[in-house]
Design an enzyme around this catalytic site. Structure first.
Site, mmCIF file in Angstrom:
data_model
loop_
_atom_site.group_PDB
_atom_site.id
_atom_site.type_symbol
_atom_site.label_atom_id
_atom_site.label_comp_id
_atom_site.label_asym_id
_atom_site.label_seq_id
_atom_site.Cartn_x
_atom_site.Cartn_y
_atom_site.Cartn_z
ATOM 1 C CG ASN A 42 3.845 -120.050 47.226
ATOM 2 O OD1 ASN A 42 3.815 -119.342 46.231
ATOM 3 N ND2 ASN A 42 4.173 -119.574 48.414
ATOM 4 C CB ILE A 43 -1.912 -123.111 46.602
ATOM 5 C CG1 ILE A 43 -1.663 -122.919 45.103
ATOM 6 C CG2 ILE A 43 -3.375 -122.879 46.980
ATOM 7 C CD1 ILE A 43 -2.280 -123.994 44.230
ATOM 8 C CG ASN A 45 -5.470 -124.832 53.854
ATOM 9 O OD1 ASN A 45 -5.703 -124.842 55.055
ATOM 10 N ND2 ASN A 45 -6.320 -125.264 52.944
ATOM 11 C CB ALA A 46 -6.174 -121.231 57.524
ATOM 12 C CG ASN A 47 -4.076 -127.678 58.417
ATOM 13 O OD1 ASN A 47 -2.906 -127.696 58.764
ATOM 14 N ND2 ASN A 47 -4.806 -128.768 58.382
ATOM 15 C CE1 TYR A 48 0.473 -120.453 57.448
ATOM 16 C CE2 TYR A 48 0.521 -121.002 59.770
ATOM 17 C CZ TYR A 48 0.423 -120.060 58.760
ATOM 18 O OH TYR A 48 0.257 -118.743 59.068
ATOM 19 C CD GLU A 55 9.594 -125.841 44.851
ATOM 20 O OE1 GLU A 55 10.613 -125.314 45.317
ATOM 21 O OE2 GLU A 55 8.475 -125.740 45.393
ATOM 22 C CB CYS A 86 10.906 -127.477 51.322
ATOM 23 S SG CYS A 86 9.503 -128.490 50.782
#
Length: 131
Positions: A42-43, A45-48, A55, A86
């Site tokens: 997973n990567i 970002n501040a903007n979720y 995956e 998810c």
């Protein structure tokens, strides 16, 4: 490749996770139909909403390398809590996987086992789009 090798690859992938917000590392190892393995982490970002899931990263790497048929997915987290893909990742998997493709979720001691079809029944598909 056996399940323990895929698990090791997924666990190794968590080491590259970029998770400054959740601190929840996720790794995935995707086995292609012809035996290649692609991993993802997973990567964040501040903007979720722009974050990438392990995956999806694995699928993206595989597809961009010319693979579009998959045989198995192993998912793990730093918590070893049997995390499942998810809904968004499930739909992505359904695009490329038959319903019977195994999804193994690492609980630390063993796997909780699902199939893609169990995780996302009645998916949006080419058939539902009239294709």
């Amino acid at each position: 490749m056996d399940d323990s090798e895929l698990l090791a690859a997924a666990r190794d992938a968590t080491e590259n996770a970029y998770v400054p917000y959740s601190e929840y590392e996720v790794g995935a190892a995707l086995l292609t139909a012809d035996g290649d393995v692609f991993t993802g982490c997973n990567i964040e970002n501040a903007n979720y909403s722009n974050s990438l899931h392990a995956e999806e990263v694995a699928v993206g790497k595989a597809v961009s390398a010319g693979h579009d048929e998959f045989a198995k997915l192993v998912v793990t987290s730093s918590e070893r809590d049997a995390v499942t893909p998810c809904g968004m990742c499930r739909q992505t998997l359904a695009e490329f996987c038959d319903d019977d493709v195994p999804v193994l979720c690492d609980d630390g001691d063993d796997f909780v086992r699902y199939t893609v079809g169990e995780l996302i029944p009645d998916t949006i598909s080419p058939a539902t789009l009239g294709k």
